[in-house]
Structure formats: structure tokens, C-alpha cells
Design a protein around this motif. Structure first.
Motif, PDB file in Angstrom:
ATOM      1  N   ARG A   1       0.605  -1.329   0.447  1.00 33.94           N
ATOM      2  CA  ARG A   1      -0.181  -0.380  -0.133  1.00 33.94           C
ATOM      3  C   ARG A   1       0.760   1.256  -0.497  1.00 33.94           C
ATOM      4  N   ILE A   2       0.828   2.637  -1.030  1.00 34.34           N
ATOM      5  CA  ILE A   2       1.801   3.152  -1.111  1.00 34.34           C
ATOM      6  C   ILE A   2       0.710   4.482  -0.710  1.00 34.34           C
TER       7      ILE A   2
ATOM      8  N   ARG B   1      -1.310  -0.662  -5.008  1.00 31.52           N
ATOM      9  CA  ARG B   1      -2.685  -0.037  -4.194  1.00 31.52           C
ATOM     10  C   ARG B   1      -2.335   1.621  -3.391  1.00 31.52           C
ATOM     11  N   VAL B   2      -3.225   2.407  -4.055  1.00 31.68           N
ATOM     12  CA  VAL B   2      -2.155   4.461  -4.306  1.00 31.68           C
ATOM     13  C   VAL B   2      -3.796   4.653  -2.984  1.00 31.68           C
TER      14      VAL B   2
ATOM     15  N   ALA C   1      -1.108   2.248   5.215  1.00 29.31           N
ATOM     16  CA  ALA C   1      -0.199   2.397   4.109  1.00 29.31           C
ATOM     17  C   ALA C   1       1.237   1.567   4.033  1.00 29.31           C
ATOM     18  N   ASP C   2       2.020   1.405   3.469  1.00 29.83           N
ATOM     19  CA  ASP C   2       3.132   0.458   3.614  1.00 29.83           C
ATOM     20  C   ASP C   2       4.379   0.906   3.689  1.00 29.83           C
TER      21      ASP C   2
ATOM     22  N   TYR D   1       9.711   2.954   3.704  1.00 29.46           N
ATOM     23  CA  TYR D   1       9.213   2.192   4.424  1.00 29.46           C
ATOM     24  C   TYR D   1       8.395   3.203   4.933  1.00 29.46           C
ATOM     25  N   LEU D   2       7.005   2.939   6.089  1.00 30.42           N
ATOM     26  CA  LEU D   2       6.555   4.306   6.361  1.00 30.42           C
ATOM     27  C   LEU D   2       7.143   4.577   7.506  1.00 30.42           C
ATOM     28  N   GLU D   3       7.568   3.609   8.263  1.00 33.42           N
ATOM     29  CA  GLU D   3       7.971   4.007  10.004  1.00 33.42           C
ATOM     30  C   GLU D   3       9.436   4.885   9.850  1.00 33.42           C
TER      31      GLU D   3
END
Length: 292
Positions: free
Chosen positions: A54-55, A85-86, A143-144, A209-211
Motif C-alpha cells: 500500500r503506497i 494500491r495507491v 500504508a506500507d 518505508y512508512l516507519e
């Protein structure tokens, strides 16, 4: 163009491809430095299509910058993570100006309201505040990977990694560290001592990456707040803090200026493909304080 994405230090090469010798394709800390002709998008697509990530794409369209939304989203639908997936997270002070654009399968728009600003610098610095809060409260669960981009850009192609940064087009050929426009005032939290530095990165495109992105965005916000308490504003706002962070927290992938060139500038020979283009505009018209 391909919906290619990359992660960590993986770069795909096909056996029939000839690696470029006119550019550096690796940093001194062994991270890929990505140029056209140094990777095989087919190999990478095959790997990451199976992951179905997921973007999140975070953009700010405040004041007259809403005029760029339609072109931004339409170009994104043609070239950005097609097949993935955006969600476009659009921060704006005028929801009525968000255009209706036909979106591809798995693509969505989420509109979030932010206050208007009297100075464009307030918009720039406010991005870190609102992005930090929204990642905490919303995006983390949706999101990822996360991209932060300027709204006055259009897509060509893209690259993701655990933490990706783009070389600033104005300084990528600079061989002297002291020639980079780092913040050199020791009182600022963005301070980088003379003689130190790797590259100068643009704040117009960054992702990962999200984190990892959350830590970077929060850092820029908190450091800007500390400067503000001392009545200091870094010369290039969050870009100055971004460069400070990335000096001591190396990106896992560095992207060439292909990933943010400008329509103002002639394209040199080493730029084979303009993947993201920054549009020509009249700052006096679109910035709240006339570009000052």
C-alpha cells in the motif's frame, strides 16, 4: 512507463544490459545510486508485484497551488505505481478545488484540511507538522510506504526503498562539500560543520518505508520547532533539516536527478530520462507572499 518500485539495497540487472560508466551507480556506503540504464525494471516489477504494498502519496495544495492538482493526479495515474494500491493524501485549505479525476483500480484520494498561510515558508514548515500528525493518526494504518512530493510536479516513473532520497539537480555535479547549501550556522538544529556531507538532497521528493519516513518527517518537524523557539529559520526550511538527518542516517537508495528535474533547466547528456518534472510557474502569483 513501468510501475517499478525498489526496496532496501536490491537493484535488478539483466544479463543483456550494459552498466553505465559515465555516472556513479553506488554511494560510498554501498547503497545503489539509481540512473536510467543501471537497473532492470522488469526484474524488480516481478518481485514486488507479488508483495501488493500500500503506497501513500502526501502532497500539499495550499492557496493557489490547487491549480496543480489535476496535472499531478493525472500524471500519477499514468506513471506512478500502476498496478499497486495507491492513496493520494491531499492537504489543502480549499477542498472545493480538489478536481474529480478518474482513478485506476486500487487508487484513492483522501482530502485533509489544513489552515491557509500568509507566507510560503509557513506552508513548507507546516508540511512536517501536519504530515507527522496524520501519519500518527491515520496513514500508519493505511500504508506500507510513503512518498512526500511537491504538488507542482508531474510523474514519469518512480522508485521506492526503505529510505530514498533524490539528488538536487543544482548540486549533483558538485565535488566540494563546502559548496553545498547546508545550514552552516551552529545555532541552528540543521547545522552541518564545514567539510562534512555526502550529497545535497532535494526536499521536493522523498520516500520510503512508512516507519522510516515517519522518523524522518517527525525529526524535521521537531528540529524546525526547536529552531523557531530560538528565532531561527533554516535557509531552506525542512530541506536543511532533511539533509542533516540523511547525513547521519544514510538513505538505502539514492536517486539521480532524473527523479526530479526542472522544466526551467536544459536537460544535460547524463539525464537520459526525466522521471519527475518540476513545472515552470510564476512564484509571485502562486505564493501567498509573492515568492519572498
Amino acid at each position: 512507463m513501468s510501475g517499478t518500485m525498489y526496496k532496501s539495497n536490491i537493484v535488478g540487472y539483466s544479463t543483456h544490459m550494459k552498466r553505465r560508466t559515465d555516472v556513479n551507480s553506488v554511494t560510498n556506503w554501498n547503497a545503489p545510486l539509481v540512473w536510467e540504464g543501471t537497473f532492470d525494471p522488469v526484474v524488480i516489477d516481478a518481485i514486488y508485484t507479488k508483495m501488493d504494498p500500500r503506497i501513500a502519496v502526501v502532497v500539499f495544495a495550499v492557496g493557489k497551488y490547487t491549480r496543480f492538482l489535476k496535472g499531478f493526479i493525472e500524471s500519477g495515474e499514468k506513471h506512478f505505481m500502476t498496478g499497486f494500491r495507491v492513496t493520494y493524501y491531499i492537504f489543502t485549505d480549499n477542498k472545493d478545488q480538489v478536481p474529480q479525476v478518474q482513478l485506476g483500480k486500487g487508487h484513492n484520494i483522501s482530502v485533509l484540511t489544513v489552515p491557509s498561510a500568509k507566507r510560503w515558508q509557513e506552508v513548507v514548515l507546516g508540511r512536517m507538522k501536519w504530515a507527522t500528525t496524520t501519519i500518527d493518526e491515520k496513514i500508519r494504518n493505511e500504508a506500507d510506504y510513503l512518498f512526500m512530493m511537491d504538488i507542482d510536479s508531474v510523474f514519469g516513473a518512480e522508485s521506492l526503498s526503505r529510505l530514498s532520497a533524490v539528488l538536487h539537480r543544482g548540486y549533483y555535479k558538485n565535488t566540494e562539500r563546502d559548496g553545498f547549501p547546508y545550514k552552516r550556522r551552529p545555532e541552528s538544529k540543521a547545522y552541518i560543520p564545514a567539510g562534512e556531507g555526502d550529497y545535497y538532497y532535494t526536499a521536493a521528493v522523498w520516500g520510503g518505508y512508512l516507519e522510516d519516513m515517519y522518523r524522518l518527517v517527525r525529526y524535521c518537524y521537531e528540529q524546525s520547532e526547536e529552531d523557531a523557539k530560538n528565532k531561527i529559520e533554516a535557509v531552506w526550511q525542512e530541506e536543511s533539516h532533511l539533509n542533516k538527518y540523511l547525513l547521519y542516517n544514510k538513505p538505502t537508495k539514492v536517486l539521480s536527478p532524473e527523479y526530479l528535474w526542472s522544466d526551467y533547466d536544459k536537460v544535460p547528456e547524463d539525464i537520459k530520462v526525466v522521471r519527475i518534472s518540476q513545472l515552470i510557474k510564476d512564484y509571485a502569483q502562486v505564493r501567498p507572499n509573492g515568492g519572498q
